[in-house]
Design a protein around this motif. Structure first.
Motif, PDB file in Angstrom:
ATOM      1  N   ASP A  95       0.808  -1.221   0.000  1.00  0.00           N
ATOM      2  CA  ASP A  95       0.000   0.000   0.000  1.00  0.00           C
ATOM      3  C   ASP A  95       0.840   1.270   0.000  1.00  0.00           C
ATOM      4  N   HIS A  96       2.168   1.138   0.089  1.00  0.00           N
ATOM      5  CA  HIS A  96       3.062   2.290   0.025  1.00  0.00           C
ATOM      6  C   HIS A  96       3.953   2.253  -1.220  1.00  0.00           C
ATOM      7  N   GLY A  97       3.680   1.312  -2.107  1.00  0.00           N
ATOM      8  CA  GLY A  97       4.473   1.231  -3.332  1.00  0.00           C
ATOM      9  C   GLY A  97       5.874   0.702  -3.160  1.00  0.00           C
ATOM     10  N   LYS A 155       8.406   5.639   0.629  1.00  0.00           N
ATOM     11  CA  LYS A 155       7.327   6.586   0.369  1.00  0.00           C
ATOM     12  C   LYS A 155       6.322   6.570   1.520  1.00  0.00           C
ATOM     13  N   GLN A 156       5.654   7.687   1.681  1.00  0.00           N
ATOM     14  CA  GLN A 156       4.598   7.809   2.671  1.00  0.00           C
ATOM     15  C   GLN A 156       3.255   7.980   1.970  1.00  0.00           C
ATOM     16  N   ARG A 157       2.235   7.444   2.563  1.00  0.00           N
ATOM     17  CA  ARG A 157       0.894   7.493   1.975  1.00  0.00           C
ATOM     18  C   ARG A 157       0.166   8.744   2.451  1.00  0.00           C
ATOM     19  N   VAL A 270      -2.050   8.050  -8.557  1.00  0.00           N
ATOM     20  CA  VAL A 270      -0.801   7.309  -8.751  1.00  0.00           C
ATOM     21  C   VAL A 270      -0.784   6.844 -10.200  1.00  0.00           C
ATOM     22  N   LEU A 298       1.129   8.710  -3.040  1.00  0.00           N
ATOM     23  CA  LEU A 298       2.386   8.270  -2.427  1.00  0.00           C
ATOM     24  C   LEU A 298       3.453   9.320  -2.683  1.00  0.00           C
ATOM     25  N   ARG A 299       4.147   9.743  -1.613  1.00  0.00           N
ATOM     26  CA  ARG A 299       5.134  10.818  -1.741  1.00  0.00           C
ATOM     27  C   ARG A 299       6.445  10.426  -1.073  1.00  0.00           C
TER      28      ARG A 299
END
Length: 299
Positions: A95-97, A155-157, A270, A298-299
């Motif tokens: 879920d965070h890539g 990455k953070q969601r 995304v 996601l960043r």
């Protein structure tokens, strides 16, 4: 009378050493002439040891190999490879890539999406490219043989009520699991996935897509767009700003005059494809008012 030492006895150890060096070089040169993707127990062990020491990876054994798309003229094969979970765990967040790094012998680690994770095993779904160094290596691995992997991601969601996912080709292997992960959370009211492919024959995972539709109803929406085929139920052409505006504006109701126009700040996106495709998609989204510095999931 002093005896003169025999030259051949004096230099025998040196000659032996030189001979050994040339023999090792000959063996190494012979090994380098072998086909790149023919695994042997010796090369696999050496690669595993090197990768483990350099990258901190651990072995994962191939358990199953399932074809998703069959190779034919103008179409490349796609497989799902199921591996055993490494001893210390895979440590990826779908879920965070996060990605699975595969240590390719005599090459750098290659990133692959984890298309599914279950107790004791995980999947990598990939397209096999002609002369592809990483995909060719994975395609050569036999059932019961091991590769070296490690997880990577930071990455953070940034959750939102409306989540749009754009998948180009085999990018669906990251986008669909991510869609399922978003649907499992209470944040997302609507998750809409658009999948761009050449033809319908290049698509797969139809049962999984149907299951998500049945399970989540109107919360999950799915669109295909085909560039080389006209098919009922699919859009025809390529993704551009007008397509994104039409698909997501209608689905989310966040376009001008829509019922959720005031909630545009809650839209997240995304895209999954090549780097150039993702950059182009960011520009398209910005064109319709969704800059990625505020609308990226996601960043």
């Amino acid at each position: 009378m002093l005896s003169r030492p025999r030259a051949h006895a004096c230099f025998a150890p040196l000659a032996s050493s030189i001979l050994s060096v040339f023999m090792l070089r000959a063996v190494a040169a012979s090994a380098n002439r072998l086909p790149k993707f023919i695994p042997t127990s010796t090369s696999t062990m050496a690669a595993s040891t090197t990768a483990t020491s350099i990258w901190g990876g651990e072995p994962a054994t191939l358990l199953r190999k399932v074809p998703q798309v069959t190779a034919e003229e103008g179409r490349l094969p796609v497989y799902t490879l199921t591996f055993s979970t490494p001893p210390s765990g895979l440590n990826v967040r779908i879920d965070h890539g996060d990605v699975v790094k595969v240590c390719v012998p005599d090459y750098k680690p290659k990133s692959y999406s984890c298309s599914a994770e279950r107790e004791g095993e995980f999947d990598i779904t990939l397209k096999v490219y002609p002369n592809g160094r990483a995909s060719g290596y994975l395609d050569s691995v036999g059932i019961g043989e091991s590769i070296v992997v490690f997880g990577r991601g930071k990455k953070q969601r940034s959750p939102g009520a409306f989540v749009g996912l754009i998948a180009y080709g085999v990018g669906i292997t990251e986008a669909l699991p991510l869609a399922a992960a978003e649907l499992s959370k209470p944040d997302a009211e609507v998750v809409h996935l658009i999948w761009a492919s050449k033809t319908f024959g290049d698509t797969f995972w139809h049962d999984s897509i149907s299951e998500l539709s049945k399970q989540y109803g109107e919360r999950f929406r799915f669109t295909t767009i085909l560039s080389r085929e006209e098919r009922e139920g699919s859009l025809k052409g390529r993704i551009d700003a007008s397509v994104l505006s039409e698909v997501f504006g209608t689905s989310f109701g966040t376009s001008s005059g829509g019922k959720h126009e005031a909630r545009r700040e809650e839209v997240r996106f995304v895209s999954v494809g090549t780097k150039s495709m993702m950059r182009a998609t960011d520009d398209m989204l910005a064109e319709i008012g969704y800059q990625q510095n505020t609308h990226a999931l996601l960043r």
